[in-house]
Design a protein around this motif. Structure first.
Motif, short mmCIF file in Angstrom:
data_model
loop_
_atom_site.label_atom_id
_atom_site.label_comp_id
_atom_site.label_asym_id
_atom_site.label_seq_id
_atom_site.Cartn_x
_atom_site.Cartn_y
_atom_site.Cartn_z
N HIS A 47 34.97 51.74 39.53
CA HIS A 47 35.68 52.92 39.68
C HIS A 47 36.98 52.72 38.68
N CYS A 48 37.10 53.86 38.26
CA CYS A 48 38.14 54.10 37.08
C CYS A 48 39.68 53.73 37.86
N PRO A 49 40.48 53.11 37.36
CA PRO A 49 41.69 52.57 38.12
C PRO A 49 42.79 53.71 38.33
N HIS A 50 42.30 54.80 37.33
CA HIS A 50 43.34 55.88 37.26
C HIS A 50 42.94 56.98 38.14
N CYS A 51 41.64 57.47 38.11
CA CYS A 51 41.33 58.82 38.66
C CYS A 51 39.93 58.50 39.59
N ASN A 52 39.81 57.15 39.85
CA ASN A 52 38.79 56.56 41.03
C ASN A 52 37.49 57.29 40.47
ZN ZN Z 1 39.72 57.97 35.01
#
Ligand code: ZN
Length: 89
Positions: A4-9
């Motif tokens: 998953h993206c660490p910023h926006c999941n």
């Molecule tokens: Zn993201």
């Protein structure tokens, strides 16, 4: 690669086998690199013998595999799934 993206999941692998398509992007990148190196050898080094092309191009492609692998996935995500880069998220 993160799941998953660490910023926006955002989940990168949208469906099982999603990144199979990146394989074709990787193939195109490799072919492009091989073609450019072939032109460089042909015009820059006066058309050496055939084995020189193999000795130069094959190891180069193997060395670039980790970079090619990642760039292919990023290109696949951006151009096929419609994911847009937004640094403010
Ligand atoms: Zn993201």
């Amino acid at each position: 690669m993160y799941e998953h993206c660490p910023h926006c999941n955002f989940r990168y692998e949208i469906e099982p086998g999603y990144f199979w398509g990146a394989m074709f992007v990787s193939y195109a990148l490799s072919a492009g690199i091989a073609l450019v190196m072939g032109f460089v050898l042909f015009y820059g080094f006066g058309d050496p013998e055939g084995w020189v092309y193999v000795i130069v191009i094959a190891p180069l492609l193997v060395l670039l595999t980790p970079i090619n692998f990642r760039i292919s996935r990023v290109l696949w995500l951006h151009f096929v799934s419609g994911v847009r880069y937004n640094p403010n998220l």
